[in-house]
Design a protein around this motif. Structure first.
Motif, short mmCIF file in Angstrom:
data_model
loop_
_atom_site.label_atom_id
_atom_site.label_comp_id
_atom_site.label_asym_id
_atom_site.label_seq_id
_atom_site.Cartn_x
_atom_site.Cartn_y
_atom_site.Cartn_z
N ALA A 36 6.80 1.62 -9.23
CA ALA A 36 5.94 2.71 -9.69
C ALA A 36 5.67 3.65 -8.54
CB ALA A 36 4.63 2.14 -10.22
N ARG A 37 5.80 4.95 -8.79
CA ARG A 37 5.49 5.96 -7.78
C ARG A 37 4.69 7.06 -8.44
NH1 ARG A 37 6.70 2.36 -4.99
NH2 ARG A 37 8.36 2.21 -3.51
N PRO A 38 3.62 7.56 -7.85
CA PRO A 38 3.14 7.18 -6.54
C PRO A 38 2.50 5.80 -6.55
CG PRO A 38 1.60 8.72 -7.53
CD PRO A 38 2.76 8.58 -8.47
N GLN A 39 2.51 5.17 -5.40
CA GLN A 39 1.97 3.81 -5.25
C GLN A 39 0.54 3.91 -4.73
OE1 GLN A 39 4.02 0.89 -5.73
NE2 GLN A 39 2.08 -0.18 -5.69
N ARG A 40 -0.37 4.30 -5.62
CA ARG A 40 -1.78 4.35 -5.24
C ARG A 40 -2.61 3.82 -6.41
NH1 ARG A 40 -1.04 10.10 -6.50
NH2 ARG A 40 -2.55 10.61 -8.11
N ARG A 41 -3.87 3.59 -6.19
CA ARG A 41 -4.76 3.03 -7.20
C ARG A 41 -4.72 3.88 -8.47
NH1 ARG A 41 -8.45 -0.88 -6.72
NH2 ARG A 41 -10.19 -0.92 -8.16
N VAL A 42 -4.66 3.21 -9.63
CA VAL A 42 -4.60 3.94 -10.90
C VAL A 42 -5.88 4.73 -11.11
CG1 VAL A 42 -3.01 2.33 -12.01
CG2 VAL A 42 -5.46 2.01 -12.29
N GLU A 43 -5.73 5.86 -11.77
CA GLU A 43 -6.88 6.68 -12.15
C GLU A 43 -6.50 7.46 -13.40
OE1 GLU A 43 -6.47 10.56 -9.35
OE2 GLU A 43 -7.02 8.73 -8.31
N PRO A 44 -7.47 7.79 -14.24
CA PRO A 44 -7.17 8.54 -15.46
C PRO A 44 -6.47 9.86 -15.13
CG PRO A 44 -9.41 7.68 -15.55
CD PRO A 44 -8.90 7.45 -14.15
N GLY A 45 -5.45 10.18 -15.92
CA GLY A 45 -4.70 11.42 -15.73
C GLY A 45 -3.56 11.31 -14.74
N MET A 46 -3.47 10.20 -14.03
CA MET A 46 -2.40 9.99 -13.05
C MET A 46 -1.06 9.89 -13.76
SD MET A 46 -2.15 6.66 -10.62
CE MET A 46 -1.01 6.56 -9.27
#
Length: 160
Positions: A36-46
């Motif tokens: 998965a990219r980007p590899q950062r914490r999930v957030e709504p709208g990502m």
């Protein structure tokens, strides 16, 4: 419409903080061979792009400096669940994804146990998959089992 619900006991409820972190930072997908990219914490709208490592459970192989991966498609995170007893998210696929639909990844505390739940509602999004719908359903079941098993392995390793 294909519906899938995969539920698995993945360990002690004491492991919930580790499971929360794993599910909210795409480690659940990585444990199943999905990048998965980007590899950062999930957030709504990502918006996240997904690829499959065909050499899983081995590392991604490279050829002439490029990762050898299979594109799956893109998704948008619609909702994030993060409470003291549940953690996870819901994403909806975007045009071009192999499937068209929504998928939920959730870990929850049930008494003293930690439960992983992967659910989806979808239809094949690619014309070739529409022609091979039973294969598509079987693949979704296999991936849901890989997600849960990968989380279970990650938690077992962390518990050692």
């Amino acid at each position: 419409m294909n519906s899938l619900e995969h539920i698995r006991d993945v360990g002690s409820a004491a492991l919930f903080p580790l499971a929360r972190d794993a599910i909210l930072t795409w480690q659940l997908q990585a444990g199943a061979g999905v990048i998965a990219r980007p590899q950062r914490r999930v957030e709504p709208g990502m918006v996240v792009d997904l690829w499959l490592n065909p050499g899983w459970p081995g590392r991604v192989r490279r050829l002439r400096g490029e990762d050898i991966v299979l594109p799956v498609g893109s998704c948008v995170v619609e909702d994030v669940i993060d409470t003291d007893r549940q953690a996870g998210f819901v994403y909806r696929t975007l045009p071009g994804h192999l499937e068209t639909g929504v998928q939920t990844f959730l870990v929850s505390v049930d008494d003293d146990r930690l439960i992983a739940s992967i659910t989806s509602r979808s239809v094949p999004g690619h014309p070739l998959l529409k022609a091979a719908a039973p294969v598509s359903v079987a693949t979704q079941r296999m991936m849901a089992a890989r997600y849960a098993a990968g989380l279970e392995r990650l938690l077992a390793e962390a518990g050692r």
